[in-house]
Design a protein around this motif. Structure first.
Motif, PDB file in Angstrom:
ATOM      1  N   ILE A 160      -7.956  12.331  -1.670  1.00 44.34           N
ATOM      2  CA  ILE A 160      -6.963  11.447  -1.058  1.00 44.34           C
ATOM      3  C   ILE A 160      -6.520  10.373  -2.048  1.00 44.34           C
ATOM      4  O   ILE A 160      -5.328  10.053  -2.136  1.00 44.34           O
ATOM      5  N   ALA A 161      -7.467   9.816  -2.787  1.00 44.65           N
ATOM      6  CA  ALA A 161      -7.109   8.787  -3.776  1.00 44.65           C
ATOM      7  C   ALA A 161      -6.113   9.346  -4.782  1.00 44.65           C
ATOM      8  O   ALA A 161      -5.113   8.695  -5.120  1.00 44.65           O
ATOM      9  N   GLN A 177     -10.127   1.850  -5.928  1.00 46.21           N
ATOM     10  CA  GLN A 177      -8.998   1.140  -5.331  1.00 46.21           C
ATOM     11  C   GLN A 177      -8.833   1.513  -3.858  1.00 46.21           C
ATOM     12  O   GLN A 177      -8.599   0.651  -3.007  1.00 46.21           O
ATOM     13  N   LEU A 178      -8.956   2.804  -3.561  1.00 44.89           N
ATOM     14  CA  LEU A 178      -8.800   3.254  -2.178  1.00 44.89           C
ATOM     15  C   LEU A 178      -9.913   2.679  -1.302  1.00 44.89           C
ATOM     16  O   LEU A 178      -9.658   2.226  -0.178  1.00 44.89           O
ATOM     17  N   ILE A 179     -11.130   2.669  -1.815  1.00 47.15           N
ATOM     18  CA  ILE A 179     -12.265   2.111  -1.067  1.00 47.15           C
ATOM     19  C   ILE A 179     -12.006   0.656  -0.708  1.00 47.15           C
ATOM     20  O   ILE A 179     -12.226   0.224   0.436  1.00 47.15           O
ATOM     21  N   CYS A 180     -11.520  -0.127  -1.670  1.00 52.01           N
ATOM     22  CA  CYS A 180     -11.307  -1.550  -1.429  1.00 52.01           C
ATOM     23  C   CYS A 180     -10.055  -1.817  -0.595  1.00 52.01           C
ATOM     24  O   CYS A 180     -10.045  -2.739   0.228  1.00 52.01           O
ATOM     25  N   ALA A 181      -9.022  -1.027  -0.788  1.00 51.65           N
ATOM     26  CA  ALA A 181      -7.801  -1.222  -0.005  1.00 51.65           C
ATOM     27  C   ALA A 181      -8.065  -0.981   1.476  1.00 51.65           C
ATOM     28  O   ALA A 181      -7.647  -1.767   2.332  1.00 51.65           O
ATOM     29  N   VAL A 182      -8.782   0.095   1.773  1.00 49.75           N
ATOM     30  CA  VAL A 182      -9.133   0.368   3.170  1.00 49.75           C
ATOM     31  C   VAL A 182     -10.209  -0.612   3.640  1.00 49.75           C
ATOM     32  O   VAL A 182     -10.129  -1.186   4.728  1.00 49.75           O
ATOM     33  N   GLY A 183     -11.198  -0.831   2.803  1.00 43.13           N
ATOM     34  CA  GLY A 183     -12.344  -1.641   3.205  1.00 43.13           C
ATOM     35  C   GLY A 183     -12.028  -3.082   3.512  1.00 43.13           C
ATOM     36  O   GLY A 183     -12.679  -3.694   4.366  1.00 43.13           O
TER      37      GLY A 183
END
Length: 248
Positions: free
Chosen positions: A44-45, A54-60
């Protein structure tokens, strides 16, 4: 995607600030993926043009995400708490490498609007800065120093750092990083602690006080009071006397 490759942050900010419905729609596009649960995040990233971190932090750090349990398995996590644990690790240990400065600053701007996320951030901030400062001590890298300065200005100006944080920084006797940042000036400008209060502290270096006086932030009567105080350190007195001399 290489570590040093510049990554556009517009998608990062879009996910970070997206409302609940938009998050659901965005990630449900991937619900029919045949990729194993543990590999979905990377897939997905890549599709979103982001690094995994980045995806982990954007969602998180999106304050709606903790309420949308159905998208967590799509990202390869059983629960939001599992993703948040990984988010915390990325945010505190990555030094502008997988998570660029612009993304870090965007996170600060986003979390200040949400009390729960802000409380978490105030806990994470201390650990993150320890890692950044350790890296600076190890490398003396000018690019990291410049990014660190930008990050710290944002931390104060966005209200991420409150009174307790500022007090802890001012009470440190090993104030090399504080001087590097001109942190005393940032704290005063952010209206967290008045200049006059800071001026009378023995934990503040003479050079830091010189900067406050040079900006005209300390009235003459306060300088005189400090000079006349028998407890004022000897190395501070010449600087105080200099500002009390008549101007030619």
């Amino acid at each position: 995607m290489s570590d040093n490759e510049s990554v556009p942050t517009s998608t990062f900010r879009t996910i970070l600030t997206a409302p609940e419905e938009s998050l659901v729609q965005r990630f449900f596009r991937y619900k029919d993926s045949s990729t194993s649960m543990g590999s979905r995040l990377g897939e997905i990233a890549k599709a979103e043009g982001l690094r995994n971190e980045q995806l982990i932090c954007a969602v998180g750090f999106n304050h709606h995400a903790r309420l949308i349990t159905e998208i967590m398995p799509l990202l390869g996590y059983a629960t939001f708490e599992e993703l948040a644990k990984e988010r915390n690790n990325v945010f505190t240990t990555d030094i502008y490498r997988r998570l660029p400065l612009d993304d870090v600053l965007a996170i600060y701007t986003a979390v200040k609007e949400d009390p729960a996320n802000l409380q978490v951030m105030q806990y994470l901030l201390k650990e993150r800065l320890e890692h950044v400062e350790q890296r600076i001590e190890e490398t003396v890298n000018s690019m990291i120093i410049d990014r660190y300065k930008s990050e710290m200005r944002t931390v104060y100006n966005e209200g991420i750092a409150g009174m307790d944080f500022a007090e802890a920084r001012l009470n440190r006797t090993d104030s090399g990083f504080r001087a590097l940042l001109n942190e005393v000036g940032i704290i005063v400008d952010a209206k967290i602690i008045p200049a006059g209060d800071i001026f009378f502290r023995n934990t503040i270096l003479p050079e830091e006080k010189r900067r406050l006086m040079a900006r005209g932030l300390i009235p003459r009567d306060l300088i005189e009071a400090r000079l006349n105080d028998e407890n004022t350190p000897a190395d501070e007195r010449p600087i105080l006397s200099e500002f009390l001399r008549p101007k030619r």
